[in-house]
Write an enzyme that holds these catalytic residues in place. Structure first.
Site, PDB file in Angstrom:
ATOM      1  N   ASP A  65       0.839  -1.208   0.000  1.00 24.14           N
ATOM      2  CA  ASP A  65       0.000   0.000   0.000  1.00 24.14           C
ATOM      3  C   ASP A  65       0.865   1.245   0.000  1.00 24.14           C
ATOM      4  O   ASP A  65       1.975   1.221   0.545  1.00 24.14           O
ATOM      5  CB  ASP A  65      -0.834   0.044   1.291  1.00 24.14           C
ATOM      6  CG  ASP A  65      -2.252  -0.425   1.095  1.00 24.14           C
ATOM      7  OD1 ASP A  65      -2.553  -0.958   0.019  1.00 24.14           O
ATOM      8  OD2 ASP A  65      -3.050  -0.264   2.025  1.00 24.14           O
ATOM      9  N   TYR A  67       1.940   4.828   1.618  1.00 25.77           N
ATOM     10  CA  TYR A  67       1.857   5.371   2.973  1.00 25.77           C
ATOM     11  C   TYR A  67       0.564   6.164   3.101  1.00 25.77           C
ATOM     12  O   TYR A  67       0.137   6.847   2.165  1.00 25.77           O
ATOM     13  CB  TYR A  67       3.045   6.289   3.258  1.00 25.77           C
ATOM     14  CG  TYR A  67       4.389   5.590   3.241  1.00 25.77           C
ATOM     15  CD1 TYR A  67       4.693   4.610   4.173  1.00 25.77           C
ATOM     16  CD2 TYR A  67       5.362   5.928   2.298  1.00 25.77           C
ATOM     17  CE1 TYR A  67       5.931   3.966   4.173  1.00 25.77           C
ATOM     18  CE2 TYR A  67       6.596   5.301   2.285  1.00 25.77           C
ATOM     19  CZ  TYR A  67       6.883   4.317   3.224  1.00 25.77           C
ATOM     20  OH  TYR A  67       8.099   3.702   3.219  1.00 25.77           O
ATOM     21  N   PHE A  78       7.961   2.326  -0.791  1.00 24.82           N
ATOM     22  CA  PHE A  78       9.013   2.523   0.207  1.00 24.82           C
ATOM     23  C   PHE A  78       9.584   3.940   0.229  1.00 24.82           C
ATOM     24  O   PHE A  78      10.373   4.278   1.094  1.00 24.82           O
ATOM     25  CB  PHE A  78      10.165   1.512   0.043  1.00 24.82           C
ATOM     26  CG  PHE A  78       9.790   0.103   0.354  1.00 24.82           C
ATOM     27  CD1 PHE A  78       9.596  -0.309   1.660  1.00 24.82           C
ATOM     28  CD2 PHE A  78       9.609  -0.826  -0.664  1.00 24.82           C
ATOM     29  CE1 PHE A  78       9.235  -1.619   1.959  1.00 24.82           C
ATOM     30  CE2 PHE A  78       9.246  -2.135  -0.380  1.00 24.82           C
ATOM     31  CZ  PHE A  78       9.059  -2.538   0.931  1.00 24.82           C
ATOM     32  N   HIS A 189      10.271  -9.063   5.018  1.00 24.73           N
ATOM     33  CA  HIS A 189       9.986  -7.648   4.812  1.00 24.73           C
ATOM     34  C   HIS A 189      10.942  -6.809   5.667  1.00 24.73           C
ATOM     35  O   HIS A 189      11.327  -7.215   6.772  1.00 24.73           O
ATOM     36  CB  HIS A 189       8.532  -7.364   5.213  1.00 24.73           C
ATOM     37  CG  HIS A 189       8.028  -6.050   4.745  1.00 24.73           C
ATOM     38  ND1 HIS A 189       8.278  -4.874   5.426  1.00 24.73           N
ATOM     39  CD2 HIS A 189       7.279  -5.710   3.660  1.00 24.73           C
ATOM     40  CE1 HIS A 189       7.708  -3.868   4.789  1.00 24.73           C
ATOM     41  NE2 HIS A 189       7.099  -4.337   3.703  1.00 24.73           N
TER      42      HIS A 189
END
Length: 223
Positions: A65, A67, A78, A189
């Site tokens: 998703d 932010y 990211f 992750h």
């Protein structure tokens, strides 16, 4: 929804934009922007495709998703815009880069990864929009179908790409990649909750550059 993608992407994905699911997705997203706060800003929804043309992609990093906090999302997974502190997952990515390559990241305070995108790193979220402060609010509305088509097009029409799949969600989404044509690197992750369980020490950045060099492609300047 105003779809702005670089011409080579438009060619690769032209069939998708006319499909019923995409038309319904467009109606949903347009209504969401009219009714409340949605991230990223409309002009940046397809930013990853603008910065990294289809025929220039060398590496794909999959996120989930955008932010959902103010001023963070700007169309690249990211990554955050200028003036926004690097989030915890990105700080862990920087730590692994420094450990793997033995070179310091020049500006760890900055979370803007546009310099990666401009070198051929497609920073692709599975879902390209999100309601403010509501993580996952635009999941299962059609974005995942669209980004699956992106991955499929890259897998089928390109060769010698590197796919970096961090976390179970990315690994599952990457199941359609042709392993005979591309290099797929998977790890935990980089979130603070999981980075110590296999992201730290994965050496994906050096492995990526070794593979690119082996196939006659310029390595990525990660730092």
């Amino acid at each position: 929804m105003n779809v702005r993608v670089e011409p080579s992407w438009n060619e690769a994905l032209r069939d998708e934009f006319g499909k019923p699911y995409f038309k319904e997705l467009s109606r949903f997203v347009r209504a969401e922007y009219l009714e409340g706060t949605v991230y990223p800003p409309p002009a940046l929804v397809f930013r990853a495709f603008e910065l990294t043309p289809f025929d220039k992609v060398k590496v794909v990093i999959l996120g989930q998703d955008p932010y959902h906090g103010p001023g963070q999302a700007h169309g690249l997974c990211f990554s955050v815009g200028d003036g926004v502190a690097a989030p915890p997952s990105l700080q862990n990515i920087y730590k692994e880069i420094e450990s793997d390559l033995g070179v310091p990241v020049r500006n760890r305070a900055s979370g803007n990864l546009e310099h990666w995108a401009e070198q051929g790193v497609l920073l692709l979220n599975a879902t390209l929009t999100v309601r403010a402060r509501e993580a996952g609010s635009h999941q299962n509305k059609g974005w995942e179908t669209f980004t699956d088509a992106v991955i499929q097009a890259l897998s089928d029409k390109r060769e010698h790409l590197v796919f970096l799949l961090w976390g179970r969600y990315a690994k599952d989404k990457g199941a359609i990649i042709d392993l005979t044509r591309h290099l797929v690197l998977a790890a935990a992750h980089p979130s603070p909750y999981s980075a110590a369980n296999g992201f730290f020490g994965c050496q994906h950045f050096s492995e990526t550059n070794e593979y690119l060099d082996k196939n006659g492609l310029a390595p990525i300047v990660w730092t």
